[in-house]
Design a protein around this motif. Structure first.
Motif, PDB file in Angstrom:
ATOM      1  N   MET A  74      -5.084  -3.836   1.721  1.00 56.12           N
ATOM      2  CA  MET A  74      -3.837  -3.509   2.412  1.00 56.12           C
ATOM      3  C   MET A  74      -4.091  -3.160   3.878  1.00 56.12           C
ATOM      4  N   GLY A  93       4.862  -3.426   7.932  1.00 57.35           N
ATOM      5  CA  GLY A  93       4.526  -2.139   8.526  1.00 57.35           C
ATOM      6  C   GLY A  93       3.638  -2.306   9.742  1.00 57.35           C
ATOM      7  N   MET A 106      -2.586  -5.157   7.141  1.00 64.62           N
ATOM      8  CA  MET A 106      -1.811  -4.456   8.160  1.00 64.62           C
ATOM      9  C   MET A 106      -2.400  -4.666   9.550  1.00 64.62           C
ATOM     10  N   PRO A 151      -2.964   2.582  -0.580  1.00 64.25           N
ATOM     11  CA  PRO A 151      -3.740   2.004   0.525  1.00 64.25           C
ATOM     12  C   PRO A 151      -5.197   1.783   0.140  1.00 64.25           C
ATOM     13  N   TRP A 180       3.271  -6.350  -2.067  1.00 66.50           N
ATOM     14  CA  TRP A 180       2.754  -5.232  -1.278  1.00 66.50           C
ATOM     15  C   TRP A 180       2.089  -5.719   0.007  1.00 66.50           C
ATOM     16  N   TYR A 181       1.468  -6.905  -0.032  1.00 65.10           N
ATOM     17  CA  TYR A 181       0.927  -7.464   1.209  1.00 65.10           C
ATOM     18  C   TYR A 181       2.036  -7.609   2.246  1.00 65.10           C
ATOM     19  N   TYR A 237       3.000  -4.188   3.705  1.00 63.32           N
ATOM     20  CA  TYR A 237       2.033  -3.680   4.675  1.00 63.32           C
ATOM     21  C   TYR A 237       2.024  -4.522   5.947  1.00 63.32           C
TER      22      TYR A 237
END
Length: 215
Positions: free
Chosen positions: A24, A177, A28, A20, A170-171, A174
């Motif tokens: 990120m 999420g 999010m 994080p 990863w973007y 997140y």
């Protein structure tokens, strides 16, 4: 570049990007506020900044920047100021419940009033470009995987492209999420707690950057 060197780079970047950080957290929170599809503009902004800095490293521009007296300090303090600004803004943000109805699903999500996709992109870009840790990564980490005995441009292209793909993945994680989290933010008191936690984290990142020193 040997295949095992590339795999080592991929493994290191996978762990690094998944940790994080400001990018990120920004992705999010945009997903929470706007929905997954509308947060893509923020992802594009962050990713554009990452690619520009890494490409600049390949061109030797960041090494020149760090060699200029005071240049790194200017970037560092600008990054700190911007993250603190974002933290204060998040802390004081509106606590109206997040709309998780039909319009704010994965394909929906209205933009904040007066906030265009261009503004969302610029916000993501500023988050990415104002982080001096990215410059340190580009200067101190990336060149370690380059074989000086072989053509360097193709090697840099492979490494930058690999980094961009992993970062974008990863973007998405997140952002998904954030979409899941938005289902729990229907009450103003919960949204207020989320805003303040987000603001505190952003301000914490900003204060941590004060300790960043050139390698």
């Amino acid at each position: 570049m040997a295949l095992h060197t590339w795999w080592l780079f991929v493994g290191a970047v996978f762990l690094l990007s998944g940790t994080p950080g400001p990018n990120m957290l920004h992705i999010m929170t945009r997903s929470v506020d706007m929905g997954l599809r509308r947060s893509i503009a923020a992802m594009a902004g962050c990713l554009t900044a990452v690619v520009i800095v890494l490409a600049a490293s390949a061109a030797g521009l960041t090494t020149l920047l760090l060699a200029l007296p005071g240049a790194f300090e200017v970037i560092r303090y600008l990054g700190v100021a911007y993250l603190l600004f974002l933290g204060i803004k998040a802390w004081r943000a509106d606590v109206a419940p997040v709309d998780v109805g039909g319009g704010a699903g994965v394909g929906g999500g209205a933009l904040s009033p007066g906030l265009s996709r261009g503004a969302v992109f610029r916000g993501g870009f500023l988050i990415g470009i104002s982080n001096p840790k990215l410059i340190l990564f580009a200067v101190a980490f990336l060149p370690q995987f380059i074989n000086p005995a072989k053509a360097q441009v193709p090697q840099f292209a492979i490494l930058v492209g690999s980094f961009a793909v992993i970062e974008a993945m990863w973007y998405g994680v997140y952002a998904l999420g954030g979409r899941s989290l938005s289902r729990h933010l229907g009450r103003p008191n919960v949204k207020r707690a989320f805003n303040r936690a987000t603001g505190a984290i952003f301000m914490g990142f900003g204060l941590m950057l004060l300790k960043v020193k050139p390698a």
